[in-house]
Design an enzyme around this catalytic site. Structure first.
Site, mmCIF file in Angstrom:
data_model
loop_
_atom_site.group_PDB
_atom_site.id
_atom_site.type_symbol
_atom_site.label_atom_id
_atom_site.label_comp_id
_atom_site.label_asym_id
_atom_site.label_seq_id
_atom_site.Cartn_x
_atom_site.Cartn_y
_atom_site.Cartn_z
ATOM 1 C CG LEU A 125 -2.066 -0.983 1.149
ATOM 2 C CD1 LEU A 125 -2.771 -1.063 2.477
ATOM 3 C CD2 LEU A 125 -3.032 -0.551 0.058
ATOM 4 N NE ARG A 126 6.829 1.475 2.469
ATOM 5 C CZ ARG A 126 7.749 0.520 2.505
ATOM 6 N NH1 ARG A 126 8.575 0.364 1.504
ATOM 7 N NH2 ARG A 126 7.843 -0.269 3.530
ATOM 8 N N GLY A 127 2.767 2.447 -2.151
ATOM 9 C CA GLY A 127 2.660 3.181 -3.403
ATOM 10 C C GLY A 127 1.436 4.086 -3.415
ATOM 11 C CB THR B 182 4.059 7.387 -1.913
ATOM 12 O OG1 THR B 182 4.525 6.538 -0.888
ATOM 13 C CG2 THR B 182 5.102 8.422 -2.227
#
Lengths: 549, 342
Positions: free
Chosen positions: B273-275, B278
């Site tokens: 989920l970091r994408g 960000t």
């Protein structure tokens, strides 16, 4: 020889470069001196004496670079003694064996140069063509001088009076409005990509004008500045250029037609031609060699374990002298503790009496970089289909190498000879492109391939890397080392070389690309001391090779 | 040596890099910027220039971690001067080859040996708190230092537990890394720990290059005058950044925007989920910078390449540029640019 005899001769080139550096050391940033130790190098370094340079080794610790506590002096005197770092001063640094400099040291010197700190003279003995000081540092300094083409008798010393006068004039030299454009255009036409180069060249042109007693640099100074600052930056060999770029012009060849810079005014063209042709051939060859040489990037890799005092995984501490590594304070205090009653309380109010032999140093273990050498038989006997399979396996290996941050080199042998198709690199895209483009056909000069592999193994060992060899062949050697088509001699040569390679004990594997597993192959693998892997069981081939590595 | 910093507004071209850095400065939780590309393209100039552009921070004068109030100072720091003063946003260089001690801080050897006291000597992470930590040639940095950096960058706290010390202090900074991929690639597992990634190349056309060289030369010869000439533009940009920081909280990200982010990430096959996070944060920072009340598709479209290109599940051998792949994908998911104006 006087300066008027041969204004473009190597002696004059060297003299001008040194005068330039003496006039504006900060503007030049430094000199890359490629020279073996000897009278020529000593003489040139002697000319730098007015700048009061300081000689330093290529390996320096934090305290030497940035200053800090001088532990040995602090302990013996009982007072805090701090030293000033070499980067803090204004004295230029002469760095010995700069081709061995670690990237960490280079990065810090580079920052100092960027901030207008001390100029650096990089001494590079140029023992091997592919060794060079770190590229980041080369990029930041203006000048490069190959001295090995010079003889002592030819040297022309700089003129101290001229230099002194130029130093006074330097701040008054004007910058013509078109100077930047002229120098940028010349750089572009020579394939010099970095924007630091034209900046340095502008400073050089101004300093040259100061030396020549002019108010501002003219055409002659621009040409000379370009020659001094750009010649060693000319673009790499065409076959090293990334595939999506046109091959950059060779400095010794005429400019390609339709070049962007060709649209500039004719004065620029004359200058560009001047950079290319006005230099004596041996000098321009030497400079081109400097342009080609590339330093290896560093970083921890997948190779052998090494013990050392600065980085990596910690190991138990050992006694050692302060300054030779990082002090393990707890262990040092522990070593000193039992002796406290017997020792006199030190002067200066310190509570603990520590003697130099109490010092314990930390030790660390790091892994050396590994170089995976892919030695590929591209002969006719290794049928084309098999070669494609071999390439497939090699690509799988490349992916593994990428993950463990290995360096990769590719050697291909076919016809009469072997060639280093890809010098050691970490750029996987290049390795892949090179593999894909390998032509095939011709005899099987296995011995030549092994010879090339051996050269690379020895070279990588000298640099502290750990070599691994993956040999792709069907083992049917039919070309001897001297190029004759003699099957018996070819086999003998190959076996002899295999045994020499075995003495280096590389990791790796021999991948059989033949249709049937032959006796030749088993003997070859045995002589090399490497496991044999058959390409027939292609599925597990990659796994087997990866395990062998 | 010059105390002057090259003005951010005077940097020619390199729009992607400048934009990424401004967004990271507006919202530090974006997670830093990785700039990969050619040598001598002004990466380090841009970092320093940006920090020079940002408004000064209010901090306790003697505090090693630049705490805003005396009460926030770490207890191990024996603070002599508790006045709150204004200081420039810190920019700390982390040089290659720096030892772990120097990065995290360590036992103060000088005091341990001469006075027998156990004291903590703060490292680079302490100095970078509330500012920027710049790592040039991050691809050549040793793995254990990179791991440590990324850990601290994510947790915002530096913890030192060794040599009988037990120290913690805040270490919140914008991590900016740069490097030249020709000299070695960054470990794939590190790539996506950076919030934004931009590719930079030295400008290809002669006019731009001439302009770069001219401005740099002018700066080096007369830094004070050069900085003065560019001060109005820098001031204007500073105002926008300060305003964007304030506006950040009130910029709406509606369901449509969240959906867009999710769709794009799914289409890309970006892991985790970091994408998405960000992407959303970067789009919001951009909306704030542009004074928009809410995140819309144009913001997402603009920041998607820099937020996602390093998160692709990629074949290390793939030569096609990741940014180009993202651009193609955006076309497919959102339709061509004209329709995005909706």
């Amino acid at each position: 020889m006087t300066q008027d005899d041969d204004p473009s001769g190597p002696a004059e080139h060297v003299r001008r470069a040194i005068e330039l550096f003496l006039v504006d050391p900060a503007g030049m940033g430094g000199i890359w001196l490629r020279a073996r130790p000897g009278p020529v190098r000593d003489a040139v370094l002697g000319w730098l004496a007015p700048l009061d340079p300081r000689r330093v080794p290529a390996q320096m610790d934090d305290a030497t670079l940035d200053g800090g506590l001088d532990l040995a002096a602090t302990l013996t005197t009982g007072r805090v003694v701090t030293g000033q770092g070499v980067l803090a001063g204004a004295r230029p640094l002469i760095v010995a064996t700069a081709e061995r400099m670690e990237s960490g040291v280079a990065a810090r010197i580079g920052h100092a140069v960027d901030r207008g700190g001390p100029a650096v003279v990089l001494l590079d003995e140029g023992a091997a063509e592919d060794e060079a000081p770190p590229p980041g540092l080369i990029d930041r300094i203006a000048l490069a001088l190959p001295l090995d083409t010079m003889s002592y008798r030819d040297l022309v010393a700089p003129d101290p009076a001229r230099v002194a006068a130029a130093r006074k004039r330097l701040s008054h030299i004007e910058t013509p409005p078109d100077l930047a454009e002229a120098l940028v255009r010349i750089a572009a036409s020579l394939g010099v990509a970095s924007l630091r180069a034209p900046l340095r060249a502008m400073a050089a042109a101004r300093a040259l004008a100061a030396l020549d007693g002019l108010a501002a640099p003219g055409e002659a100074q621009v040409a000379q500045a370009a020659r001094l600052v750009y010649a060693h930056r000319a673009a790499p060999l065409p076959d090293e250029a990334p595939p999506d770029e046109a091959p950059p012009p060779d400095p010794t060849e005429p400019p390609p037609p339709g070049d962007d810079a060709g649209a500039g005014d004719p004065a620029d063209d004359r200058v560009i031609d001047g950079v290319r042709t006005a230099m004596p051939e041996d000098l321009s060859r030497a400079l081109a060699a400097m342009a080609r040489s590339r330093a290896r990037p560093s970083g921890a890799g997948g190779g052998e374990r090494r013990r050392g005092g600065t980085r990596g995984r910690p190991l138990p501490s050992r006694p050692g002298a302060a300054g030779r590594g990082r002090v393990d304070v707890l262990a040092t205090l522990r070593a000193a503790a039992p002796m406290q009653r017997m020792r006199a309380r030190p002067e200066g109010g310190a509570i603990v009496a520590i003697r130099p032999d109490d010092i314990r140093l930390r030790r660390y273990e790091t892994r050396a970089d590994r170089l995976v050498i892919l030695c590929v038989d591209a002969s006719g006997s290794t049928a084309l289909a098999r070669l494609a399979e071999a390439k497939g396996l090699a690509e799988t290996l490349l992916a593994t190498a990428y993950e463990s941050r290995d360096h990769v080199a590719v050697i291909a042998f076919r016809g009469q000879m072997a060639e280093l198709a890809l010098p050691p690199t970490r750029s996987l895209a290049r390795a892949k492109a090179r593999l894909a483009g390998l032509p095939a056909g011709g005899g099987t000069p296995l011995a030549a391939g092994l010879q090339a592999a051996l050269d690379l193994i020895e070279q990588s060992r000298r640099r502290g890397m750990t070599p691994a060899l993956v040999l792709f062949t069907d083992g049917r050697a039919n070309i001897a080392l001297d190029g004759t088509a003699d099957r018996a001699q070819a086999g003998g040569d190959a076996e002899r070389l295999a045994r020499i390679i075995a003495a280096h004990r590389p990791a790796g594997a021999v991948v059989d690309t033949g249709r049937r597993q032959g006796r030749d192959m088993r003997a070859l693998a045995q002589a090399l001391g490497l496991p044999g892997v058959s390409l027939c069981r292609a599925g597990d081939g990659a796994g087997a090779v990866a395990d062998a590595l | 040596m010059t105390a002057h910093v090259f003005p951010f507004s005077a940097i020619v071209g390199q729009e992607d890099m400048k934009r990424a850095m401004v967004l990271a400065a507006i919202d530090p939780s974006i997670g830093g910027v990785l700039a990969m590309g050619d040598r001598g393209t002004g990466k380090s100039t841009a970092v320093r220039a940006l920090a020079g552009l940002l408004p000064p921070i209010r901090a306790v004068a003697g505090c090693p971690v630049a705490s805003p109030r005396p009460g926030d100072c770490p207890e191990w720091a024996e603070i002599a001067d508790t006045r709150v003063v204004s200081r420039p946003t810190p920019v700390v260089d982390l040089p290659l080859g720096a030892s772990e001690d120097r990065v995290t801080g360590a036992l103060d050897i000088e005091r341990a040996l001469t006075r027998g006291e156990k004291a903590f000597e703060p490292g680079l992470l302490a100095r970078a708190n509330r500012g920027f930590l710049y790592v040039d040639e991050v691809n050549l940095l040793e793995d254990h230092i990179v791991d440590l950096l990324l850990d601290v960058a994510q947790s915002g706290e530096n913890v030192v537990e060794r040599e009988g010390l037990s120290i913690r202090h805040p270490a919140r900074f914008v991590l900016v890394g740069s490097g030249n991929p020709e000299e070695g690639e960054l470990r794939p597992q590190l790539l996506d720990r950076f919030g934004l990634m931009v590719d930079i190349a030295s400008p290809g056309d002669v006019e731009t290059r001439v302009e770069v060289v001219k401005r740099r030369d002018a700066f080096e010869r007369a830094p004070a005058a050069f900085v003065r000439d560019w001060a109005p533009e820098d001031r204007a940009l500073r105002k926008r950044i300060v305003a964007a920081r304030k506006a950040l909280k009130s910029v709406e990200a509606g369901d449509a925007a969240l959906r867009d982010c999710a769709e794009l990430c799914i289409a890309l096959g970006a892991d985790g989920l970091r994408g998405e996070l960000t992407l959303l944060r970067a789009a919001r920072a951009l909306a704030a910078l542009e004074g928009a009340p809410a995140v819309d598709r144009s913001h997402i479209r603009e920041v998607a390449p820099m937020a996602l290109q390093h998160r692709l599940r990629r074949d290390p051998m793939d030569e096609a540029g990741s940014a180009a792949r993202i651009a193609r994908l955006i076309e497919r998911v959102f339709g061509p640019v004209a329709a995005a104006a909706e």
